[in-house]
Design a protein around this motif. Structure first.
Motif, short mmCIF file in Angstrom:
data_model
loop_
_atom_site.label_atom_id
_atom_site.label_comp_id
_atom_site.label_asym_id
_atom_site.label_seq_id
_atom_site.Cartn_x
_atom_site.Cartn_y
_atom_site.Cartn_z
N VAL A 6 0.85 -1.20 0.00
CA VAL A 6 0.00 0.00 0.00
C VAL A 6 0.89 1.25 0.00
O VAL A 6 0.68 2.16 -0.80
CB VAL A 6 -0.96 -0.01 1.21
CG1 VAL A 6 -1.74 1.29 1.30
CG2 VAL A 6 -1.91 -1.20 1.13
N ARG A 7 1.89 1.27 0.87
CA ARG A 7 2.78 2.44 0.95
C ARG A 7 3.56 2.66 -0.35
O ARG A 7 3.84 3.80 -0.71
CB ARG A 7 3.75 2.28 2.12
CG ARG A 7 3.09 2.33 3.47
CD ARG A 7 4.10 2.44 4.62
NE ARG A 7 5.25 1.57 4.51
CZ ARG A 7 5.33 0.32 4.98
NH1 ARG A 7 4.29 -0.22 5.60
NH2 ARG A 7 6.45 -0.38 4.84
N GLN A 8 3.87 1.59 -1.07
CA GLN A 8 4.61 1.72 -2.33
C GLN A 8 3.83 2.50 -3.39
O GLN A 8 4.44 3.04 -4.31
CB GLN A 8 4.98 0.34 -2.88
CG GLN A 8 6.10 -0.33 -2.13
CD GLN A 8 6.35 -1.74 -2.63
OE1 GLN A 8 5.44 -2.43 -3.09
NE2 GLN A 8 7.58 -2.20 -2.51
N GLN A 9 2.54 2.53 -3.29
CA GLN A 9 1.72 3.25 -4.27
C GLN A 9 1.67 4.75 -3.99
O GLN A 9 1.29 5.53 -4.86
CB GLN A 9 0.30 2.68 -4.29
CG GLN A 9 0.22 1.25 -4.70
CD GLN A 9 0.86 1.01 -6.05
OE1 GLN A 9 0.61 1.72 -7.01
NE2 GLN A 9 1.71 0.00 -6.12
N LEU A 10 2.02 5.15 -2.79
CA LEU A 10 1.85 6.54 -2.39
C LEU A 10 2.75 7.53 -3.14
O LEU A 10 2.27 8.60 -3.52
CB LEU A 10 2.02 6.68 -0.88
CG LEU A 10 0.95 5.95 -0.05
CD1 LEU A 10 1.26 6.08 1.43
CD2 LEU A 10 -0.44 6.45 -0.37
N PRO A 11 4.03 7.25 -3.35
CA PRO A 11 4.86 8.25 -4.06
C PRO A 11 4.30 8.64 -5.43
O PRO A 11 4.28 9.82 -5.78
CB PRO A 11 6.23 7.58 -4.18
CG PRO A 11 6.27 6.65 -3.00
CD PRO A 11 4.85 6.14 -2.87
N GLU A 12 3.84 7.67 -6.19
CA GLU A 12 3.26 7.98 -7.51
C GLU A 12 2.04 8.88 -7.35
O GLU A 12 1.87 9.85 -8.10
CB GLU A 12 2.88 6.70 -8.24
CG GLU A 12 2.24 6.98 -9.59
CD GLU A 12 1.81 5.71 -10.31
OE1 GLU A 12 1.30 5.86 -11.43
OE2 GLU A 12 1.99 4.60 -9.78
N GLN A 13 1.19 8.57 -6.38
CA GLN A 13 0.00 9.38 -6.16
C GLN A 13 0.38 10.79 -5.68
O GLN A 13 -0.23 11.77 -6.09
CB GLN A 13 -0.94 8.70 -5.15
CG GLN A 13 -1.52 7.40 -5.65
CD GLN A 13 -2.30 7.58 -6.94
OE1 GLN A 13 -3.18 8.44 -7.04
NE2 GLN A 13 -1.99 6.79 -7.95
N ILE A 14 1.39 10.87 -4.83
CA ILE A 14 1.85 12.17 -4.34
C ILE A 14 2.35 13.03 -5.49
O ILE A 14 2.04 14.22 -5.57
CB ILE A 14 2.92 11.99 -3.24
CG1 ILE A 14 2.24 11.45 -1.97
CG2 ILE A 14 3.65 13.28 -2.97
CD1 ILE A 14 3.20 11.04 -0.88
N VAL A 15 3.12 12.45 -6.40
CA VAL A 15 3.63 13.20 -7.55
C VAL A 15 2.46 13.71 -8.41
O VAL A 15 2.44 14.87 -8.83
CB VAL A 15 4.60 12.34 -8.39
CG1 VAL A 15 4.88 12.97 -9.74
CG2 VAL A 15 5.88 12.10 -7.63
N LEU A 16 1.49 12.84 -8.66
CA LEU A 16 0.36 13.24 -9.50
C LEU A 16 -0.50 14.30 -8.82
O LEU A 16 -0.99 15.23 -9.47
CB LEU A 16 -0.48 12.01 -9.88
CG LEU A 16 0.25 11.01 -10.78
CD1 LEU A 16 -0.56 9.71 -10.90
CD2 LEU A 16 0.53 11.60 -12.14
N ILE A 17 -0.67 14.19 -7.52
CA ILE A 17 -1.41 15.23 -6.79
C ILE A 17 -0.62 16.52 -6.79
O ILE A 17 -1.19 17.61 -6.93
CB ILE A 17 -1.74 14.75 -5.36
CG1 ILE A 17 -2.75 13.61 -5.41
CG2 ILE A 17 -2.29 15.91 -4.52
CD1 ILE A 17 -2.99 12.91 -4.08
N ALA A 18 0.71 16.44 -6.65
CA ALA A 18 1.55 17.65 -6.71
C ALA A 18 1.42 18.34 -8.06
O ALA A 18 1.34 19.57 -8.13
CB ALA A 18 3.01 17.29 -6.44
#
Length: 124
Positions: free
Chosen positions: A85-97
């Motif tokens: 689950v945590r591994q998916q967060l960086p990609e989502q953070i970049v897209l939200i940024a």
């Protein structure tokens, strides 16, 4: 079959005893409501699926929902006990940024005050 799936995902015995109804997703909920409900699910697969919806939901729902609903949940997910689950967060953070970068000064402030701390927690 559920025990086999539980073993594959590293679930404990309690989660292995969940029924098929527990594994289903309520399609009558909006995407925001599903994210709110399922990112805190005891079932890692449900958390994983709904984490992947964060960035598209941010873009669709706008800055207010991103700030008030998605980012607090993102903060919770940085401490998720499942690495998948945590591994998916960086990609989502970049897209939200990227989305926040189109929202002017307000988006920048949300990025600095909310998104960067989430990323920092993931790196520790």
């Amino acid at each position: 079959p559920i025990q086999k799936m539980a073993d594959d995902f590293g679930w404990g015995r309690q989660q292995a005893e969940l029924t098929l109804d527990d594994l289903s997703i309520n399609d009558s909920l909006t995407q925001v409501q599903r994210i709110e409900r399922y990112v805190t699910s005891p079932i890692p697969l449900q958390r994983l699926v709904h984490v992947k919806l964060f960035s598209s939901t941010a873009v669709t729902e706008g800055i207010d929902v991103t700030r008030s609903v998605l980012l607090p949940l993102l903060g919770v997910l940085t401490a998720d006990d499942k690495i998948i689950v945590r591994q998916q967060l960086p990609e989502q953070i970049v897209l939200i940024a990227e989305f926040l970068s189109t929202q002017g000064e307000e988006g920048y402030l949300i990025f600095v005050e909310s998104l960067l701390p989430c990323l920092a927690r993931l790196l520790h």
